[in-house]
Enzyme design. Structure first.
Site, PDB file in Angstrom:
ATOM      1  N   ASP A 288       9.796   0.857   4.620  1.00 15.94           N
ATOM      2  CA  ASP A 288      10.928   0.213   5.303  1.00 15.94           C
ATOM      3  C   ASP A 288      11.910   1.247   5.856  1.00 15.94           C
ATOM      4  O   ASP A 288      12.383   1.143   6.990  1.00 15.94           O
ATOM      5  CB  ASP A 288      11.661  -0.737   4.351  1.00 15.94           C
ATOM      6  CG  ASP A 288      10.742  -1.839   3.836  1.00 15.94           C
ATOM      7  OD1 ASP A 288       9.606  -1.954   4.340  1.00 15.94           O
ATOM      8  OD2 ASP A 288      11.144  -2.579   2.919  1.00 15.94           O
TER       9      ASP A 288
ATOM     10  N   SER B 189      18.201  -4.291   3.970  1.00 18.03           N
ATOM     11  CA  SER B 189      18.751  -3.215   3.129  1.00 18.03           C
ATOM     12  C   SER B 189      18.394  -1.839   3.688  1.00 18.03           C
ATOM     13  O   SER B 189      19.245  -0.948   3.740  1.00 18.03           O
ATOM     14  CB  SER B 189      18.298  -3.367   1.676  1.00 18.03           C
ATOM     15  OG  SER B 189      16.900  -3.396   1.595  1.00 18.03           O
TER      16      SER B 189
ATOM     17  N   ALA C 230      15.034 -12.516   3.920  1.00 21.61           N
ATOM     18  CA  ALA C 230      13.883 -13.024   4.673  1.00 21.61           C
ATOM     19  C   ALA C 230      12.743 -12.005   4.713  1.00 21.61           C
ATOM     20  O   ALA C 230      11.738 -12.214   5.370  1.00 21.61           O
ATOM     21  CB  ALA C 230      14.303 -13.403   6.089  1.00 21.61           C
TER      22      ALA C 230
ATOM     23  N   LEU D  58      12.929  -8.916   5.958  1.00 20.48           N
ATOM     24  CA  LEU D  58      12.941  -8.121   7.194  1.00 20.48           C
ATOM     25  C   LEU D  58      13.685  -6.797   7.004  1.00 20.48           C
ATOM     26  O   LEU D  58      14.040  -6.129   7.966  1.00 20.48           O
ATOM     27  CB  LEU D  58      13.560  -8.925   8.343  1.00 20.48           C
ATOM     28  CG  LEU D  58      12.914 -10.286   8.619  1.00 20.48           C
ATOM     29  CD1 LEU D  58      13.574 -10.973   9.804  1.00 20.48           C
ATOM     30  CD2 LEU D  58      11.422 -10.134   8.886  1.00 20.48           C
ATOM     31  N   SER D  59      13.920  -6.462   5.744  1.00 17.64           N
ATOM     32  CA  SER D  59      14.485  -5.157   5.384  1.00 17.64           C
ATOM     33  C   SER D  59      15.887  -4.905   5.902  1.00 17.64           C
ATOM     34  O   SER D  59      16.187  -3.848   6.469  1.00 17.64           O
ATOM     35  CB  SER D  59      13.571  -4.030   5.858  1.00 17.64           C
ATOM     36  OG  SER D  59      12.518  -3.920   4.990  1.00 17.64           O
TER      37      SER D  59
ATOM     38  N   GLU E 163      17.327   3.084  -3.113  1.00 12.51           N
ATOM     39  CA  GLU E 163      16.772   1.861  -3.735  1.00 12.51           C
ATOM     40  C   GLU E 163      16.375   2.128  -5.182  1.00 12.51           C
ATOM     41  O   GLU E 163      16.655   1.330  -6.074  1.00 12.51           O
ATOM     42  CB  GLU E 163      15.525   1.395  -2.965  1.00 12.51           C
ATOM     43  CG  GLU E 163      15.774   1.020  -1.527  1.00 12.51           C
ATOM     44  CD  GLU E 163      16.249  -0.413  -1.330  1.00 12.51           C
ATOM     45  OE1 GLU E 163      16.151  -1.216  -2.278  1.00 12.51           O
ATOM     46  OE2 GLU E 163      16.732  -0.718  -0.225  1.00 12.51           O
TER      47      GLU E 163
ATOM     48  N   THR F  83       0.827  -1.208   0.000  1.00 12.37           N
ATOM     49  CA  THR F  83       0.000   0.000   0.000  1.00 12.37           C
ATOM     50  C   THR F  83       0.863   1.259   0.000  1.00 12.37           C
ATOM     51  O   THR F  83       0.393   2.320  -0.393  1.00 12.37           O
ATOM     52  CB  THR F  83      -0.901   0.030   1.255  1.00 12.37           C
ATOM     53  OG1 THR F  83      -0.101  -0.340   2.382  1.00 12.37           O
ATOM     54  CG2 THR F  83      -2.068  -0.934   1.146  1.00 12.37           C
ATOM     55  N   ASP F  84       2.125   1.131   0.435  1.00 13.19           N
ATOM     56  CA  ASP F  84       2.923   2.363   0.617  1.00 13.19           C
ATOM     57  C   ASP F  84       3.145   3.118  -0.696  1.00 13.19           C
ATOM     58  O   ASP F  84       3.005   4.335  -0.750  1.00 13.19           O
ATOM     59  CB  ASP F  84       4.245   2.093   1.366  1.00 13.19           C
ATOM     60  CG  ASP F  84       5.186   1.096   0.713  1.00 13.19           C
ATOM     61  OD1 ASP F  84       4.801   0.460  -0.289  1.00 13.19           O
ATOM     62  OD2 ASP F  84       6.329   0.954   1.221  1.00 13.19           O
TER      63      ASP F  84
HETATM   64  C1  GAF Z   1       9.022  -4.044   0.265  1.00 18.53           C
HETATM   65  C2  GAF Z   1       9.162  -2.550  -0.080  1.00 18.53           C
HETATM   66  F1  GAF Z   1      10.445  -2.145   0.108  1.00 18.53           F
HETATM   67  C3  GAF Z   1       8.200  -1.701   0.744  1.00 18.53           C
HETATM   68  O1  GAF Z   1       8.267  -0.357   0.307  1.00 18.53           O
HETATM   69  C4  GAF Z   1       6.770  -2.225   0.652  1.00 18.53           C
HETATM   70  O2  GAF Z   1       6.182  -1.874  -0.567  1.00 18.53           O
HETATM   71  C5  GAF Z   1       6.722  -3.740   0.874  1.00 18.53           C
HETATM   72  O3  GAF Z   1       7.672  -4.446   0.087  1.00 18.53           O
HETATM   73  C6  GAF Z   1       5.366  -4.311   0.583  1.00 18.53           C
HETATM   74  O4  GAF Z   1       4.426  -3.764   1.452  1.00 18.53           O
HETATM   75  O5  GAF Z   1       9.431  -4.281   1.588  1.00 18.53           O
END
Ligand code: GAF
Length: 400
Positions: A185, A141, A136, A138-139, A173, A50-51
């Site tokens: 993220d 990056s 995984a 969990l971001s 990114e 949704t972001d």
């Molecule tokens: C990834 C993206 F980096 C986020 O911005 C987001 O869109 C997500 O996927 C899905 O909700 O983590």
């Protein structure tokens, strides 16, 4: 507790074992005192994909992190050592060519984006390492970007706000990694608070914090161990499909900028004018935005059962309409659904692999983990890894 470090207000945190290791490696390599940064991974309770549609998300920072040590040098170059990869990269500040080492491009990209904002007067040295599992979902990056951005801000005092840093992380990114991600993220990495989930309006970047600290409920992540490589290209395809829907609806309501501005009646009224895939992508996003609002109302009422049900619905939409799940994630959700003490469960993040997020009553966490491990192996032949997480604070300077 807030305190002054290098003349700046930072949230204090005692040095943990990971930071200690990174600190010692830095001292032995560069022989000087560094600033230490802790930069967390994230979960997202609800509000997926949704972001980038200017919608709403409900993430939280977690207790898995990147620890980074950083200090100025007298050179015109940056030297970086990745403790986990046992690799070193060195580059001139005026020559930020793409590196063969994937991890280095997040750092170079962030530096390059910061250079658009201000002059970096001299080089610096970095050592970093972490315990956020790579791939995984969990971001890790965003954690690396957040660490280097806060680190540079500490060294050079550009005066960048956390919001600005989140936008710079996102541009890193887009421009240097090739993923057209939203801002969730990077934002949560820089704004997370212990025991709170953060409802973010991805258009205005206004946010509200909601307590998420029921002693009897734990956030449990089940790693499908499917690497989400495919996600990068499919991710950009999803974004384009949402934009396609918006273009069609704009003809009827020119003020529509993106799916955030679309109501379900309007979408349904023009269903026949778009292909079914585009319709289902748009429908999912509208429903998911509503789920974020409703889930926050559930939290206000301390109704975790209702909250959990919305997570199941979210998974259904992600799997059937948005089609970003995969067999393994669906299996993990199917197994979890039938386990005692499971309030809610869904795939999390970009999709095509990575983790499911589960809300599990504390007393059932052990039996839940055991059953998931056993049944996942039976059904897919794969091992899962299970992480019981704590909601923690965003990127911060560590007191020494
Ligand atoms: C990834 C993206 F980096 C986020 O911005 C987001 O869109 C997500 O996927 C899905 O909700 O983590």
């Amino acid at each position: 507790m807030m305190s002054l470090v290098n003349g700046k207000n930072v949230e204090s945190s005692a040095m943990n074992e990971l930071s200690q290791t990174i600190y010692e490696e830095f001292l032995s390599r560069y022989g000087k005192e560094p600033i230490l940064i802790n930069s967390p991974g994230r979960v997202n309770l609800i509000g997926e994909h949704t972001d980038y549609n200017d919608g709403f998300v409900l993430p939280a920072a977690i207790d898995k992190m990147i620890a980074m040590a950083i200090a100025p040098n007298k050179l015109t170059k940056v030297r970086v050592f990745s403790e986990d990869m046992n690799e070193e990269e060195e580059f001139e500040l005026d020559n930020l060519h793409k590196s063969e080492m994937h991890w280095a491009n997040y750092i170079k990209g962030a530096i390059s984006e910061v250079q658009q904002e201000g002059h970096i007067p001299h080089g610096f040295d970095i050592v970093f390492g972490g315990d956020i599992p790579i791939g995984a979902g969990l971001s890790s990056s965003a954690a690396l970007e957040g660490a280097v951005l806060v680190g540079m801000e500490e060294l050079f005092g550009f005066g960048l706000s956390r919001k600005q840093m989140a936008k710079i992380g996102q541009l890193t990114e887009h421009n240097h990694v090739g993923v057209n991600c939203g801002i969730m993220d990077q934002f949560i990495n820089l704004h997370g608070k212990a025991n709170k989930v953060l409802k973010l309006d991805c258009r205005s970047l206004d946010f509200e914090l909601y307590p998420f600290e029921r002693e009897d409920i734990r956030i449990v992540l089940c790693d499908s161990k499917v690497s989400h490589n495919l996600a990068d290209s499919e991710y950009n395809v999803r974004r384009a499909q949402c934009e396609e829907g918006v273009e069609i609806l704009k003809k009827y309501k020119p003020e529509i900028q993106n799916l955030r501005d679309v109501h379900m009646e309007l979408l349904k009224a023009h269903e026949d004018e778009m292909n079914n895939v585009v319709f289902r992508r748009c429908k999912y996003v509208l429903e998911e935005n509503q789920r974020v609002h409703d889930a926050c109302d559930d939290l206000k009422k301390n109704n975790f059962e209702a909250f959990g049900n919305r997570m199941f619905q979210s998974h259904e939409g992600l799997s059937k309409d948005y089609e970003v799940s995969c067999e393994e994630l669906d299996v993990l959700v199917e197994i979890a659904k039938d386990q005692p003490g499971v309030l809610g469960c869904r795939m999390m993040g970009g999709g095509f692999g990575g983790c499911t997020i589960n809300l599990v009553e504390e007393q059932y966490v052990d039996s839940f983990s055991e059953t998931i491990r056993k049944k996942y192996k039976e059904k897919t032949g794969k091992e899962t890894e299970i992480y019981v997480t704590q909601i923690s604070s965003g990127t911060k300077v560590v007191e020494q």
